[in-house]
Design an enzyme around this catalytic site. Structure first.
Site, PDB file in Angstrom:
ATOM      1  N   LYS A   1       0.708  -1.242  -0.123  1.00  0.00           N
ATOM      2  CA  LYS A   1       0.119  -0.068  -0.056  1.00  0.00           C
ATOM      3  C   LYS A   1       0.829   1.260  -0.209  1.00  0.00           C
ATOM      4  CE  LYS A   1      -3.739   2.389   2.570  1.00  0.00           C
ATOM      5  NZ  LYS A   1      -4.857   2.447   1.508  1.00  0.00           N
TER       6      LYS A   1
ATOM      7  N   CYS B   1      -4.781   7.544  -7.563  1.00  0.00           N
ATOM      8  CA  CYS B   1      -5.693   7.617  -6.659  1.00  0.00           C
ATOM      9  C   CYS B   1      -6.737   8.847  -6.793  1.00  0.00           C
ATOM     10  CB  CYS B   1      -4.807   7.577  -5.443  1.00  0.00           C
ATOM     11  SG  CYS B   1      -6.064   7.500  -3.745  1.00  0.00           S
TER      12      CYS B   1
ATOM     13  N   CYS C   1     -37.992  -7.704 -26.514  1.00  0.00           N
ATOM     14  CA  CYS C   1     -38.073  -7.382 -28.258  1.00  0.00           C
ATOM     15  C   CYS C   1     -39.148  -6.481 -28.549  1.00  0.00           C
ATOM     16  CB  CYS C   1     -37.813  -9.056 -28.846  1.00  0.00           C
ATOM     17  SG  CYS C   1     -37.473  -8.610 -30.672  1.00  0.00           S
TER      18      CYS C   1
ATOM     19  N   LYS D   1       1.164   3.512 -12.364  1.00  0.00           N
ATOM     20  CA  LYS D   1      -0.143   3.067 -12.424  1.00  0.00           C
ATOM     21  C   LYS D   1      -1.095   4.142 -12.795  1.00  0.00           C
ATOM     22  CE  LYS D   1      -3.604   0.846  -9.134  1.00  0.00           C
ATOM     23  NZ  LYS D   1      -3.725   0.222  -7.892  1.00  0.00           N
TER      24      LYS D   1
END
Lengths: 432, 438
Positions: free
Chosen positions: A45, A138, A355, A176
């Site tokens: 983390k 983030c 449909c 990232k």
């Protein structure tokens, strides 16, 4: 059993299943449990500079659910690590020492200046970690302070910071990416230009999971107010798959390694990311929902699949990329019709309602609740297949070349032809 | 000729006596057969509904409740809206959710029954929604402006209650006349205790009467307190929901012995009593093949009878009790005997055994109590013309007498179900309203 050993930009792990940088990889205790459960790697983390940040003391997560409260989407407003830098570094050393065969990548987020990066990178390198991941994704809290997705939304910043990092470490660098942009190829291109070894995506998506209709406040709600969070979990997988594919099939980005993230819940999800070009996958929400043991299903499932296909892991990576194309390249001469298999039909009539009310009036309701496709109306839109509660009860059947499509009266051509040559296209190039 | 002895004798005391079980077991034995859903169970059960087009469950429901809609309203967290959907078609939706033989109605038609043999639990969902509303005393309907018309509704069973409510909603004044001490009819007196617990039948009637405009008079016997002709004179219209007041008898030797009761009376007594105080035999034989027979046999077992035999004269395929009810009886330990034709009741003073002829053999079943559940019938005196033993009615409940409608078990065309009675009462009320307002 297929060999699932993975080598992602030089980082080795016994399988391609990593835990993403997130609450599950917040500290030594969790990471040890993850490795004991069988995860191939973790992205620790995100670390930042001291003084460490603080988190809210109210709810950090919101969710949406399907039937039986099955969690389909999770939203979080947790920030990066809220513990001192040295505590994290010491724990990384201990974990890597005890699990040398597992991948330990450290996620980093520091201010957008070169000095902080120069400061933190040697500290991380000294832990024995295998690589770093730059958190440019983030979308909540940190972005308000000029970090996270605030960097990831500006390609020039991505390139600049990546270049600093590459210049200041020997470790592989994974960038990232945030999905909160319009074209994922732009930040990926910037990362590549800055020298990134790989990109990982997607980070979480800006989201409000719901509104409390008594408090008139977004959820999760803290003292009557709510801020947007980052959305993840099964609901975001289609968005992530598309972004991974966009990078994988881009001629400019070809060969840029991708770590696939976004709603990976089962071995099948992982295999889909790999087929679209991801070299490995990262998981978070599934572990947060079910615990770490799910990795055993991912390992057995992917292994059995590769065995059944007689493929190696590397054979699977990117296998579907050549088949991802633009709409204009789809074969307009491929004509299909829906077919309802009466032996499987349970007569619910959902195909008929869908449909008749919302599509092409191409399903007939006959006496005895028998539902049949009207081939002269069916455009093969697939909606009936999608709303049918019985798998494989309705299938799309390709019409053989040479047969006549009763809807158009035209003979089905055996030849491939797409929009670029279609006479209705004002920009068509004559097919001669 | 030797006759086989069915049913082992137990060490418990023979004869008909109360309190055969430890006192703390009665509550569990007579608790809800299908316990109510909690919130989460209801959401999960509701989510299984496919929201079918032109749904077969609606077609199968005699009151044509919009089942996919009410289930979707549960799934979206609006059970009161769901209850209103149900009650607008079937004002006794709470009771029907409990006692309907859903296994032969909506749930049999459910496409999930076809797909996987496990239908959406429509009955329990219906109860979930109606309980949610009714337990808080909310009555969601209001009366139209008064019409000045007065209607007599005879019989406060499901048909009469349904008719009275719909008439009151339309603005008519209703006199609801019932012979018993409590309103509710078979809901109050004729259904197994474990199907409608905690005084629900009475609570439902009280809730229903909140519509206003209905005056309930108990102890009113048609023919004694007033004739049908009197009512025709005194009211603008009359609805007959008088039910089937008489029970069928058997014509075999020994019926004068002590220990023989009508199953209908046995069930009624049990419904109005503390089960621990209700006497039951050690060896009980129930003769019949319908719901009443099953209700009596199962409850005999739950009261502590050691051996309970349910004997039906025909083959299993002709039993009127649903297969689900038959299985329930078997699961509770009732011995079910098909093709058993009663021949004689043996005993001196009190019942000792019941003799049947079965597949060419005599079968002698020891018994200290015999319950007869061989059908009920109309007492036709002073009523409109009958057909097949019931009051002849057309599709909207009109009888041979002008200004007189009928519905429920006493009327032709139904199948003796609560839900059918509700539908007939409702439809007759609509027709009465049309007639009165013409």
């Amino acid at each position: 059993m297929a060999n699932l050993a993975s080598n992602f930009v030089g980082i080795r792990s016994p399988n391609p299943f990593w835990l993403a940088s997130a609450p599950p990889t917040d500290k030594e205790y969790n990471v040890r449990r993850a490795f004991e459960a069988g995860w191939g790697g973790v992205v620790w983390k995100t670390l930042g500079l001291d003084p460490h940040i603080v988190n809210v003391n109210g709810p950090r997560y919101g969710a949406i659910w399907g039937a039986d409260r099955r969690l389909l989407g999770l939203n979080n407003i947790e920030l990066i690590t809220d513990r001192p830098l040295q505590v994290n570094l010491d724990e990384i050393v201990a974990v890597k020492r005890d699990f040398p065969d597992r991948a330990v990548v450290v996620s980093l987020m520091v201010p957008c200046e070169e000095e902080p990066w120069k400061f933190i990178l040697p500290l991380v390198e000294a832990t024995g970690a295998d690589g770093v991941e730059l958190n440019f994704g983030c979308p909540h809290g940190m972005s308000e302070r000029g970090m996270g997705s605030a960097v990831g939304q500006v390609p020039e910043y991505i390139e600049m910071v990546t270049r600093w990092v590459k210049a200041n470490t020997r470790m592989p660098v994974i960038v990232k990416l945030t999905p909160n942009i319009t074209d994922i190829r732009k930040p990926a291109t910037a990362a590549k230009a800055g020298g990134a070894d790989a990109v990982s995506l997607i980070n979480t998506i800006n989201s409000i999971t719901g509104v409390d209709l008594d408090l008139f406040a977004p959820e999760p709600t803290i003292d009557g107010r709510g801020a947007h969070g980052g959305y993840c979990g099964p609901a975001v997988k289609p968005i992530a798959l598309n972004m991974v594919a966009e990078i994988a099939r881009s001629s400019d980005l070809r060969g840029l390694p991708i770590s696939g993230i976004g709603g990976v819940t089962t071995w099948r999800d992982a295999a889909e990311f790999l087929a679209l070009g991801a070299g490995n996958v990262q998981v978070c929400t599934a572990a947060m929902t079910y615990g770490f043991r799910i990795v055993q299903e991912m390992i057995s499932g992917l292994s059995d699949y590769l065995d059944a296909k007689e493929m190696s892991l590397s054979d699977l990576v990117g296998r579907a990329v050549p088949n991802v194309c633009d709409w204009k390249d789809l074969n307009l001469n491929a004509v299909s019709k829906a077919h309802i298999h009466q032996d499987l039909c349970i007569k619910c009539g959902r195909c008929y309602a869908a449909c008749e009310d919302t599509s092409h009036q191409a399903i007939a309701m006959l006496p005895g609740r028998v539902f049949e496709v009207k081939d002269d109306e069916c455009v093969a839109c697939n909606l009936c297949v999608n709303v049918c509660p019985v798998e494989n009860c309705i299938t799309m059947e390709r019409m053989a070349p040479g047969s006549v499509d009763p809807r158009t009266g035209r003979v089905v051509s055996p030849d491939y032809a797409n929009w670029t040559t279609h006479p209705n296209n004002p920009l068509a190039t004559a097919a001669e | 000729m030797d006759t086989p002895i069915m049913g082992a004798s137990s060490g418990t005391e023979s004869g008909i006596t109360a309190g055969r079980l430890p006192s703390d077991t009665y509550a569990a034995n007579f608790a809800d057969l299908h316990p109510p859903f909690d919130v989460h169970e209801a959401r999960v059960a509701a989510d299984r509904c496919y929201f079918c087009h032109d749904a077969p469950c609606v077609t199968a429901c005699p009151t044509a409740i919009d089942i996919p809609l009410f289930i979707r309203q549960i799934a979206t967290g609006t059970p009161d809206a769901s209850a209103k959907t149900i009650l607008s078609q079937n004002i006794l939706g709470g009771m029907c959710g409990r006692v309907c033989p859903t296994e032969t109605l909506c749930e049999q038609a459910c496409v999930r029954e076809l797909a996987e043999g496990k239908p959406v639990e429509i009955g329990r969902l219906q109860r979930y929604a109606t309980d949610h509303l009714q337990q808080r005393g909310i009555h969601p309907f209001t009366r139209a402006a008064p019409t000045g018309r007065r209607v007599a509704v005879v019989g406060a069973g499901p048909a009469g209650l349904s008719c009275a409510h719909r008439l009151a909603m339309k603005g008519h004044e209703v006199a609801l006349l019932d012979a018993s001490a409590k309103a509710g009819g078979l809901n109050e007196y004729g259904i197994a205790t474990y199907k409608t617990t905690n005084g629900f039948a009475r609570a439902e009637v009280e809730w229903l009467l909140k519509i206003g405009g209905i005056t309930l008079r108990n102890g009113f016997v048609l023919g004694r307190d007033a004739t049908l002709e009197d009512l025709r004179k005194d009211y603008d219209a009359v609805f007959l929901g008088v039910g089937l007041a008489a029970t069928n008898g058997l014509d075999i030797p020994g019926l004068d012995l002590w220990g023989i009761d009508d199953a209908v009376d046995f069930i009624a007594t049990l419904r109005q009593s503390d089960p621990a105080q209700v006497p039951i035999g050690r060896d009980v034989v129930v003769i019949g093949g319908g719901m009443t027979a099953v209700d009596a046999a199962v409850q005999a077992k739950l009261l502590g009878a050691a051996n309970v035999t349910l004997a039906y004269r025909g083959p299993q395929s002709r039993m009127k009790a649903s297969r689900y009810e038959q299985d329930l009886a078997a699961a509770k330990g009732v011995h079910v005997l098909h093709e058993a034709v009663p021949v004689e009741v043996e005993g001196t003073g009190a019942v000792a055994a019941v003799v049947f002829e079965r597949l060419g053999e005599q079968v002698r079943i020891p018994a200290d109590q015999l319950l007869l559940a061989i059908g009920q019938r109309l007492v036709p005196e002073g009523l409109p013309d009958t057909q097949g033993g019931k009051i002849a009615v057309d599709a909207v409940g009109r009888t041979s007498l002008s200004g007189v409608w009928a519905g429920g078990d006493c009327a032709s065309g139904g199948d003796d179900l609560t839900v059918t009675a509700v539908a007939q009462g409702r439809d007759a009320a609509e027709d009465i309203h049309r007639s009165l307002m013409r």
